[in-house]
Design an enzyme around this catalytic site. Structure first.
Site, PDB file in Angstrom:
ATOM      1  CG  HIS A   1      54.455  42.709  41.475  1.00 49.56           C
ATOM      2  ND1 HIS A   1      54.220  43.981  41.949  1.00 49.56           N
ATOM      3  CD2 HIS A   1      53.446  42.441  40.596  1.00 49.56           C
ATOM      4  CE1 HIS A   1      53.106  44.458  41.390  1.00 49.56           C
ATOM      5  NE2 HIS A   1      52.625  43.546  40.564  1.00 49.56           N
TER       6      HIS A   1
ATOM      7  CG  HIS B   1      49.118  45.352  39.851  1.00 50.99           C
ATOM      8  ND1 HIS B   1      48.776  44.868  38.602  1.00 50.99           N
ATOM      9  CD2 HIS B   1      48.174  44.905  40.707  1.00 50.99           C
ATOM     10  CE1 HIS B   1      47.657  44.148  38.707  1.00 50.99           C
ATOM     11  NE2 HIS B   1      47.271  44.162  39.977  1.00 50.99           N
TER      12      HIS B   1
HETATM   13 ZN    ZN Z   1      49.928  44.730  36.915  1.00 54.20          ZN
END
Ligand code: ZN
Length: 316
Positions: free
Chosen positions: A127, A166
């Protein structure tokens, strides 16, 4: 004789965590390594030591302003690096640099031919953007590894494959307009889960259009649902012929994770690892590095990552 799979282990890696109350706790390292030891893979695997990245390594991907920001927050040791997901603690700069350095060590071991493949459990911090922290991720070891492969080894066409629940937004947006970064990401639909990105129509921009494959999955998706999508990843990579594969195998896509809603079992991780190894053998001289990514149910991450290492170590 076939070279071993390097698996990275050590206190420096275990230290990347945000305390016992946080999903990304430091106990994830031991949870995996206990399971791997019990699997008794013998001489097929070899343990290797973490390494610290230099500031020059970090600057291959991150902006100087962001690196300075992390350095300042690491000295202050309180507050958050982002809007409230990623806490700062004293020394976080060095701990995050240890994760990056270890992923780069894995790349070096594979490039040197010392390891057949390599796996770093506490890594895959997908991320983090070039200029900011996000979602428990301080420095984006995978993004840095991509730039490092280019700068150090002249390898440009790199495939990044991500099956964490994610979306790997730090990699996607970090390389959205880069035609040589081959991206494939299967994740829970962003309408239901952080970070909210990764729509199927996000396929890259400009000259990179078509080099990025985003596959959002509905909450509750199973191994069968995933298996139906796996050929698309294989076709995507085969068409674009990568020279190196980075596999982010987040275990938060397994049923029972406390913060996501996908329902795979560790079979998905095992099958994907096996198929990616076949692609690596076909296009990349066998070169693949795995990073653990997310996973907040301890037995899930232990099982999924052990299956990945087992697949990496399987005889041809
Ligand atoms: Zn994740």
């Amino acid at each position: 004789m076939r070279k071993p799979v390097y698996v990275y282990k050590g206190e420096a890696l275990a230290s990347y965590g945000f305390g016992d109350e946080h999903p990304f706790g430091s106990d994830r390292h031991a949870a995996f390594h206990d399971e791997l030891a019990a699997a008794d893979l013998g001489a097929a695997i070899q343990y290797a030591e973490p390494r610290r990245a230099s500031v020059d390594d970090l600057a291959l991907f991150h902006t100087p302003q962001y690196i300075d920001h992390v350095s300042r927050m690491s000295q202050e040791g309180t507050g958050f690096l982002d809007q409230g997901d990623t806490p700062a603690f004293p020394g976080i700069f060095d701990v995050a640099a240890d994760v990056v350095g270890t992923t780069l060590a894995a790349v070096d071991a594979v490039m040197a031919g010392d390891a057949s493949r390599a796996f770093v459990p506490i890594a895959g911090l997908h991320h983090a953007a070039r200029d900011r922290a996000a979602g428990f991720c301080v420095f984006n070891d995978c993004g840095i590894a991509i730039e490092y492969l280019r700068a150090r080894y002249g390898i440009r066409r790199i495939a990044y494959v991500d099956i964490d629940a994610h979306h790997g937004d730090g990699i996607y947006y970090g390389f959205e307009d880069d035609p040589d970064l081959i991206f494939a990401d299967v994740h829970e639909d962003g309408r239901y889960l952080y970070p909210g990105t990764g729509r199927a129509d996000e396929v890259g921009t400009g000259r990179a259009r078509g080099t990025k494959l985003n596959i959002p999955m509905p909450p509750g998706a199973t191994d069968e649902d995933f298996a139906a999508q796996l050929p698309r990843i294989e076709e995507h990579l085969s068409a674009l012929e990568p020279e190196f594969i980075i596999f982010q195998c987040g275990a938060d896509s397994l049923e029972g994770d406390p913060i996501t809603h996908l329902c795979y079992t560790e079979e998905t991780h095992a099958i994907t690892a096996t198929r990616l190894c076949a692609l690596a053998d076909r296009f990349c001289d066998g070169r693949i590095v795995g990073t653990g990514g997310g996973g907040y149910n301890r037995s899930n991450l232990a099982n999924a990552w052990t299956r990945v290492v087992r697949a990496f170590a399987a005889p041809d």
